[in-house]
Design a protein around this motif. Sequence first.
Motif, PDB file in Angstrom:
ATOM      1  N   GLN A   1      -7.748   5.088  -3.850  1.00 48.00           N
ATOM      2  CA  GLN A   1      -7.951   4.780  -5.256  1.00 48.00           C
ATOM      3  C   GLN A   1      -6.915   3.768  -5.717  1.00 48.00           C
ATOM      4  OE1 GLN A   1      -7.827   8.675  -7.001  1.00 48.00           O
ATOM      5  NE2 GLN A   1      -5.738   8.418  -7.697  1.00 48.00           N
ATOM      6  N   GLN A   2      -7.128   3.243  -6.912  1.00 51.50           N
ATOM      7  CA  GLN A   2      -6.283   2.182  -7.439  1.00 51.50           C
ATOM      8  C   GLN A   2      -5.031   2.726  -8.122  1.00 51.50           C
ATOM      9  OE1 GLN A   2      -8.510  -0.407  -9.952  1.00 51.50           O
ATOM     10  NE2 GLN A   2      -7.075  -2.075  -9.748  1.00 51.50           N
ATOM     11  N   TYR A   3      -5.064   3.983  -8.554  1.00 52.44           N
ATOM     12  CA  TYR A   3      -3.955   4.572  -9.294  1.00 52.44           C
ATOM     13  C   TYR A   3      -3.304   5.686  -8.471  1.00 52.44           C
ATOM     14  CZ  TYR A   3      -6.309   2.017 -12.916  1.00 52.44           C
ATOM     15  OH  TYR A   3      -6.901   1.014 -13.643  1.00 52.44           O
ATOM     16  N   PRO A   4      -2.031   6.015  -8.754  1.00 50.64           N
ATOM     17  CA  PRO A   4      -1.345   7.068  -7.976  1.00 50.64           C
ATOM     18  C   PRO A   4      -2.050   8.422  -8.080  1.00 50.64           C
ATOM     19  CG  PRO A   4       0.207   5.890  -9.380  1.00 50.64           C
ATOM     20  CD  PRO A   4      -1.159   5.424  -9.762  1.00 50.64           C
TER      21      PRO A   4
ATOM     22  N   GLU B   1      -7.850  -2.698  -4.907  1.00 51.97           N
ATOM     23  CA  GLU B   1      -8.764  -1.589  -5.185  1.00 51.97           C
ATOM     24  C   GLU B   1      -8.308  -0.289  -4.525  1.00 51.97           C
ATOM     25  OE1 GLU B   1     -10.077  -4.409  -3.641  1.00 51.97           O
ATOM     26  OE2 GLU B   1     -10.731  -5.412  -5.467  1.00 51.97           O
ATOM     27  N   ASP B   2      -7.762  -0.384  -3.335  1.00 53.30           N
ATOM     28  CA  ASP B   2      -7.348   0.801  -2.571  1.00 53.30           C
ATOM     29  C   ASP B   2      -5.827   0.812  -2.411  1.00 53.30           C
ATOM     30  OD1 ASP B   2     -10.075   1.191  -2.248  1.00 53.30           O
ATOM     31  OD2 ASP B   2     -10.097   0.149  -0.333  1.00 53.30           O
ATOM     32  N   ARG B   3      -5.122   0.748  -3.505  1.00 50.80           N
ATOM     33  CA  ARG B   3      -3.663   0.643  -3.420  1.00 50.80           C
ATOM     34  C   ARG B   3      -3.008   1.958  -3.002  1.00 50.80           C
ATOM     35  NH1 ARG B   3       0.549  -1.336  -8.064  1.00 50.80           N
ATOM     36  NH2 ARG B   3       2.366  -1.134  -6.747  1.00 50.80           N
ATOM     37  N   TYR B   4      -3.550   3.078  -3.430  1.00 52.21           N
ATOM     38  CA  TYR B   4      -2.978   4.385  -3.116  1.00 52.21           C
ATOM     39  C   TYR B   4      -3.929   5.136  -2.196  1.00 52.21           C
ATOM     40  CZ  TYR B   4       0.308   3.301  -6.760  1.00 52.21           C
ATOM     41  OH  TYR B   4       1.277   2.688  -7.505  1.00 52.21           O
TER      42      TYR B   4
ATOM     43  N   TYR C   1       0.867  -1.167   0.000  1.00 51.13           N
ATOM     44  CA  TYR C   1       0.000   0.000   0.000  1.00 51.13           C
ATOM     45  C   TYR C   1       0.904   1.217   0.000  1.00 51.13           C
ATOM     46  CZ  TYR C   1      -3.843  -2.902   1.738  1.00 51.13           C
ATOM     47  OH  TYR C   1      -4.799  -3.843   1.889  1.00 51.13           O
TER      48      TYR C   1
ATOM     49  N   ARG D   1      -2.082  12.455  -8.369  1.00 53.68           N
ATOM     50  CA  ARG D   1      -1.239  13.464  -9.020  1.00 53.68           C
ATOM     51  C   ARG D   1      -1.082  14.616  -8.050  1.00 53.68           C
ATOM     52  NH1 ARG D   1      -3.000  13.866 -15.297  1.00 53.68           N
ATOM     53  NH2 ARG D   1      -2.998  11.627 -15.688  1.00 53.68           N
TER      54      ARG D   1
ATOM     55  N   TYR E   1      -6.837  -4.437  -0.923  1.00 51.74           N
ATOM     56  CA  TYR E   1      -5.862  -4.428  -2.003  1.00 51.74           C
ATOM     57  C   TYR E   1      -6.390  -5.279  -3.133  1.00 51.74           C
ATOM     58  CZ  TYR E   1      -1.347  -4.715  -4.334  1.00 51.74           C
ATOM     59  OH  TYR E   1      -0.331  -4.614  -5.237  1.00 51.74           O
TER      60      TYR E   1
END
Length: 122
Positions: free
Chosen positions: A114-117, A91-94, A19, A119, A89
């Motif tokens: 969210q799943q993506y980094p 789905e909630d990686r970031y 995570y 910005r 995990y």
Amino acid sequence: MKKLLLLFIVLCTFGCKKYVVSFEQPTDMKLDNLKLEVLLDKKKVQDINLKATTAMPSYETAELPVSDVGKHLLQVKVKDTIFSFDINYPEDRYILATAHLKNNGKITIGILKQQYPFRVQR
């Protein structure tokens, strides 16, 4: 040598699940030097000290390990209050965590998952 290289690739592919939790440094000077304790599944993982700024907020990032199940309880302890969040995990990686000071003087922790980094400006 080929077996060692293959083992390295397999470990990097399946063993590097983490995570990523970013803690926003506050812009409120009343939250300067606030200590946060990060717990994952009720075990202390890391201490975060918030440093207030008058400019754009910066972020302190922590990488937390993931179990095979992928479901965890993320807790953030502030003074005598514990805020709990369910994390799944991948789905909630970031995760982005932010501390806020309410008008009554109480501190709250909010998160975005969210799943993506994210910005964020650096």
